[in-house]
Every structure is written in C-alpha cells, then in structure tokens.
Design an enzyme around this catalytic site. Structure first.
Site: not given
Ligand code: GUN
Length: 293
Positions: A52, A96, A119
């Site tokens: 990211k 996350q 998200d």
């Molecule tokens: N863990 C697995 N996929 C994601 C996601 O798209 N966003 C976040 N914040 N955590 C995750």
C-alpha cells in the site's frame, strides 16, 4: 479461456490516478494523504501494508504508517484513530486487520470517521452500499467490479455465485453484483460453511466468486463450462522451492479449472493488485471529497 490480468489493469488505473494527482498539484491543490495503522508484525499484514505504501508513492500520494506493538491497549488505538480523524492533512486511513484478540475489531472500525474510512468497513459505508448510495466501497469487491468492467464481462441477468460471506469480501461483492448497475444486475447466491452441497450450486454459476480462504477449494467438477471464475483466495502455503519459503495459493484449483472457463483470475496477479489500486481510488475520492462533499 482468457486470463484476467489484474496486474496490468491495476497498473493502468494507477497511472490514471497519478495523472489526476499531477493535475491537482498543478492547480495548487493538496497531495492526497493515506495513513495506515499497523498493529504487531504479522507477515501478511506487513506485506499488504508495504504494498500500500509503494502504491501511494506510484500514485503521488503522501503516505504515513503508524505502528503499534501487538500488546497495544484498545484505548491507545482509539486515541490514534481519533488523532487521524482530526488531522486535516489525512484524507483517509485504514487500520490493517486482523487485530490482536484483546481488541474489539468492530469498536475500532466504528471509531473511524466514515468520511475517512477508505476501507469502506464502517457501518455507515456498508449501509450506504447496501441501498446504492455513494460510499467508500470495500477495496477487494470494488477491485473485482473494476476487472469485470475492464474486460466488459456481461453480468446482467447472469447467475453469480459467491462462496464466502465475510464482511470484507463475500457480503459486499454479493451486494455490488445485485445492484441495478453495470457491472451488476446479476442474480446472486451466497454459499457458506453451512450450505449443503455447495458444488450443486457453484455448478449453476455463470460467474463464480471464490472468497472463502480455503486453498484449492473449488475443483473442476464444481464449475460450469464457460463460467467466469474470480479467485479471491490468498493463503500462504509452504513452498521450499520459493526463496521466501512460501507462496500464495488461491481458493480455486487453477490448473484444472482454468481450461473450462471463459475468464479466470490467477493467484497471484488477479484480484490482489486490484485491491490495492481500489484503495488508492478510494483515497483519491476522499481527498477530492467526491463521496461526502
Ligand atoms: N486485511 C485483509 N484485507 C484487508 C483490507 O482490505 N483492509 C484492511 N484494513 N485489512 C485487511
């Protein structure tokens, strides 16, 4: 059979976002800023977060990473979220997941300002998605929709079977495929761990979306010839021949299923790169106040 090249589509969209950022900067605007909160040192979360941060650089965004040890208190984490909510330079942020067990994940998600929830996990965004209002869409389902759109895959009136009912992928992709939109407008069935004879249902799928997190769950006898197969699985499996000692395995037995499909996403290189780019897309929408003016 046509391979759906998520890596290529993601690169194209990333370039488009980078151009828009250049235009914003040239017009005297602010560089979009995505922040990430990472708790602990889980290998998968570390690598997602690194991807990211890299994507932010490629798009011309500012990124910042806030780390906490895995024993961080819920109170401290809530304070971090409050600071990000109130920081005018931060356009959007993510926490996350998964979080350590002593932290109430839902409490954390609900503490995020929906206007910065890139998200799309906050109930306000989930609720708005379900009734078709502008909102931040969960990144993986939004990425799948971008792939279907890019390849101009006809979804109207098709039977879309989703395997998996997670809040992050299964439920929101079912919602998006159901919506009266293009892509979308499909007849949607969601299968899960309590569904008897899943194969009998997946065999009816014109579009099969596997998002249950069980490597190679979908075998050739579960797929209708000519189906479009979207593989969301990214389980790490041991692989002594790989320099890292592991590799990603999808939810679909690719080698045996691919020859039967009209389209299929590989793992890696299918849905994964799209998830990251749709987070970038959401961040641009946040920075330009396109969802919540
Ligand atoms: N863990 C697995 N996929 C994601 C996601 O798209 N966003 C976040 N914040 N955590 C995750």
């Amino acid at each position: 059979m046509q391979l759906i090249d998520g890596k290529h589509v993601a690169a194209t969209i990333r370039e488009r976002i980078a151009k828009q950022v250049e235009q914003i900067i040239a017009a005297g605007g602010k560089r979009p800023h995505l922040a990430g909160v990472l708790v602990g040192h889980d290998g998968g979360s570390e690598s997602y977060m690194a991807s990211k941060v890299k994507a932010c650089e490629q798009c011309g965004f500012t990124s910042s990473l806030i780390r906490h040890d895995s024993d961080v208190s819920q109170e401290t984490l809530l304070q971090t979220i409050s600071a990000l909510n109130n920081d005018p330079d931060v356009d959007g942020f993510i926490v996350q997941l998964p979080l350590p067990r002593h932290i109430d994940e839902q409490r954390i998600i609900e503490a995020i300002d929906p206007r910065k929830d890139v998200d799309g996990f906050h109930p306000i965004n989930v609720g708005r998605l379900s009734i078709g209002l502008p909102c931040f869409r969960s990144a993986t389902p939004a990425g799948i929709m971008m792939l279907l759109e890019h390849y101009q895959i006809d979804t109207r009136g098709k039977h879309c079977v989703v395997v998996g009912r997670s809040n992050i992928v299964g439920k929101p992709i079912a919602t998006l495929m159901l919506q009266k939109a293009t892509p979308g407008n499909a007849t949607v069935t969601v299968c899960h761990s309590a569904t008897p004879d899943i194969a009998a249902i997946t065999r009816q799928a014109d579009i099969l979306i596997a998002a249950l997190g069980k490597p190679h769950f979908v075998s050739a006898d579960m797929v209708k010839p000519g189906a479009v197969v979207i593989d969301v699985g990214t389980t790490r499996v041991e692989d002594p021949t790989s320099p890292r000692g592991w590799r990603l395995r999808g939810d679909v037995d690719f080698d045996n299923v691919a020859p039967m499909c009209s389209y299929i996403t590989p793992v890696p290189g299918g849905v994964g790169p799209m998830t990251i780019v749709s987070l970038m897309h959401n961040t641009l929408l946040a920075a330009t106040r396109q969802i919540y003016p």
